[in-house]
Design an enzyme around this catalytic site. Structure first.
Site, PDB file in Angstrom:
ATOM      1  CG  ASP A  39      -7.547  -3.319  -1.393  1.00  0.00           C
ATOM      2  OD1 ASP A  39      -8.093  -2.407  -0.767  1.00  0.00           O
ATOM      3  OD2 ASP A  39      -6.313  -3.488  -1.430  1.00  0.00           O
ATOM      4  CB  SER A  96      -0.954  -0.074   1.198  1.00  0.00           C
ATOM      5  OG  SER A  96      -1.993   0.838   1.030  1.00  0.00           O
ATOM      6  CG  HIS A 154      -5.552  -2.694   1.712  1.00  0.00           C
ATOM      7  ND1 HIS A 154      -4.949  -2.552   0.483  1.00  0.00           N
ATOM      8  CD2 HIS A 154      -4.950  -1.768   2.517  1.00  0.00           C
ATOM      9  CE1 HIS A 154      -4.037  -1.593   0.539  1.00  0.00           C
ATOM     10  NE2 HIS A 154      -4.019  -1.098   1.776  1.00  0.00           N
TER      11      HIS A 154
HETATM   12  N1  LIG Z   1      -7.311   2.465   9.663  1.00  0.00           N
HETATM   13  C1  LIG Z   1      -7.573   2.810   8.316  1.00  0.00           C
HETATM   14  C2  LIG Z   1      -6.842   1.932   7.330  1.00  0.00           C
HETATM   15  C3  LIG Z   1      -5.472   1.586   7.745  1.00  0.00           C
HETATM   16  C4  LIG Z   1      -4.932   0.417   6.967  1.00  0.00           C
HETATM   17  O1  LIG Z   1      -5.646  -0.331   6.330  1.00  0.00           O
HETATM   18  N2  LIG Z   1      -3.618   0.269   7.023  1.00  0.00           N
HETATM   19  C5  LIG Z   1      -2.993  -0.784   6.270  1.00  0.00           C
HETATM   20  C6  LIG Z   1      -2.123  -0.166   5.231  1.00  0.00           C
HETATM   21  S1  LIG Z   1      -3.110   0.889   4.201  1.00  0.00           S
HETATM   22  C7  LIG Z   1      -2.024   1.689   3.177  1.00  0.00           C
HETATM   23  O2  LIG Z   1      -0.951   2.047   3.378  1.00  0.00           O
HETATM   24  C8  LIG Z   1      -2.204  -1.662   7.198  1.00  0.00           C
HETATM   25  O3  LIG Z   1      -1.234  -2.275   6.823  1.00  0.00           O
HETATM   26  N3  LIG Z   1      -2.646  -1.720   8.452  1.00  0.00           N
HETATM   27  C9  LIG Z   1      -1.962  -2.470   9.499  1.00  0.00           C
HETATM   28  C10 LIG Z   1      -2.463  -3.870   9.732  1.00  0.00           C
HETATM   29  O4  LIG Z   1      -1.847  -4.536  10.579  1.00  0.00           O
HETATM   30  O5  LIG Z   1      -3.423  -4.297   9.101  1.00  0.00           O
HETATM   31  C11 LIG Z   1      -9.053   2.706   8.076  1.00  0.00           C
HETATM   32  O6  LIG Z   1      -9.693   2.279   9.000  1.00  0.00           O
HETATM   33  O7  LIG Z   1      -9.505   3.023   6.971  1.00  0.00           O
END
Ligand SMILES: N[C@@H](CCC(=O)N[C@@H](CSC=O)C(=O)NCC(=O)O)C(=O)O
Length: 290
Positions: A235, A154, A268
């Site tokens: 996603d 991402s 995602h």
């Molecule tokens: N909290 C946010 C979304 C945050 C999210 O999905 N973070 C992803 C990376 S997104 C792009 O860079 C991630 O890797 N989160 C950490 C995990 O451990 O899953 C929302 O609620 O929209």
């Protein structure tokens, strides 16, 4: 392998035996970022016999070094393939470091750029950190064979593509999971690039994978040997901040070899990453000669 100890000024704050090697977390003072930084470091068993290549993993929004090392399941495969895996944090951290109340700006959201705009320009230099300062520290501390590659997810997928496209001689290959490929055109990217680099969009091009691919072709520079991308079709961010079709079109126009795999049913999350990470690590190992 307990003989691999951090250099002066670096502390080992986690040290776990893992698949015959070690999963460490090291902490150091970053002169570049002006704060303490942590990074994950997987040390495969092969390091006992000699130098290994290094894969750098760049994480996404909201992540620290912990998300990848605890959720992706990289260690078993890295141990089999003899890969060191280095996992930086996603931004500078600390009380004196600028932040934002939203998850997509500030701490946890450094976007792998060198910020030029206040208040971010004081600490946010994540591009130089992941390309230069962190590799210099790690690669001096370990038996390193001179071969490195980069991958990410991402926001970190954006980072991986940008650092590889800008430094083709430094990275043997690059791959990404659900990367932000056209940050200049999408909500996550436009917000971050405006804040960190200002509103003159000409300054954003150096951090936009689509624009970098086009620029390489326009300037007659050779394409990267190959890029691998996986994108989940379920996603939630697909079609909003994730636009793989844009990168596909730019790569086709520029003659940049790209393998873009659309994975039905995947979202995602780190469940998606964990599902295809073994294939990505094997792909990297092949190109790193490991
Ligand atoms: N909290 C946010 C979304 C945050 C999210 O999905 N973070 C992803 C990376 S997104 C792009 O860079 C991630 O890797 N989160 C950490 C995990 O451990 O899953 C929302 O609620 O929209």
């Amino acid at each position: 392998m307990d003989t691999i100890t951090p250099p002066d000024g670096v502390s080992r704050i986690e040290h776990h035996a893992c698949f015959g090697g070690w999963q460490d977390v090291w902490q150091h003072r970053s002169p570049l970022l002006g704060c303490d930084m942590r990074f994950g470091l997987y040390l495969p068993p092969q390091l006992e016999k000699g130098p290994c290549p290094i894969v750098y993993w760049l994480s996404g929004l909201t992540c620290s070094e912990q998300n990848f090392i605890t959720k992706a399941g990289a260690q078993r495969v890295a141990a089999e393939l003899g890969l060191v895996v280095v996992v930086p944090d996603t931004s500078p951290r600390g009380e004196g470091v600028a932040d934002d109340e939203n998850y997509d700006l500030g701490q946890g959201a450094g976007f792998y750029v060198n910020a030029t705009e206040a208040p971010w320009d004081t600490h946010y230099r994540m591009y130089d950190y992941v390309v230069a300062e962190l590799p210099a520290l790690v690669e001096k501390a370990l038996p390193f064979d001179g071969r490195r590659s980069v991958m990410g997810h991402s926001m970190g997928g954006h980072g991986a593509l940008v650092v590889a496209l800008r430094n083709p001689d430094r990275y043997a290959c690059a791959s990404a999971f659900a990367p932000i490929v056209a940050p200049s055109e999408v909500p996550w990217g436009r917000k971050a690039l405006t804040a960190y680099l200002g509103s003159n969009e000409a300054h954003w091009a150096a951090y936009d994978a689509c624009k970098l691919v086009a620029a390489r072709a326009r300037e007659g520079r050779p394409p990267l040997a190959e890029i691998l991308i996986d994108q989940g079709e379920d996603d939630d961010f697909l079609g909003v901040s994730l636009t793989p079709e844009r990168f596909e079109a730019e790569c086709a126009a520029a003659g940049q070899p790209l393998t873009l795999r659309r994975q039905p049913g995947y979202d995602h999350s780190y469940y998606f990453i964990a599902s295809f990470l073994p294939e990505h690590l094997a792909w990297h190992a092949e190109r790193l000669g490991s």
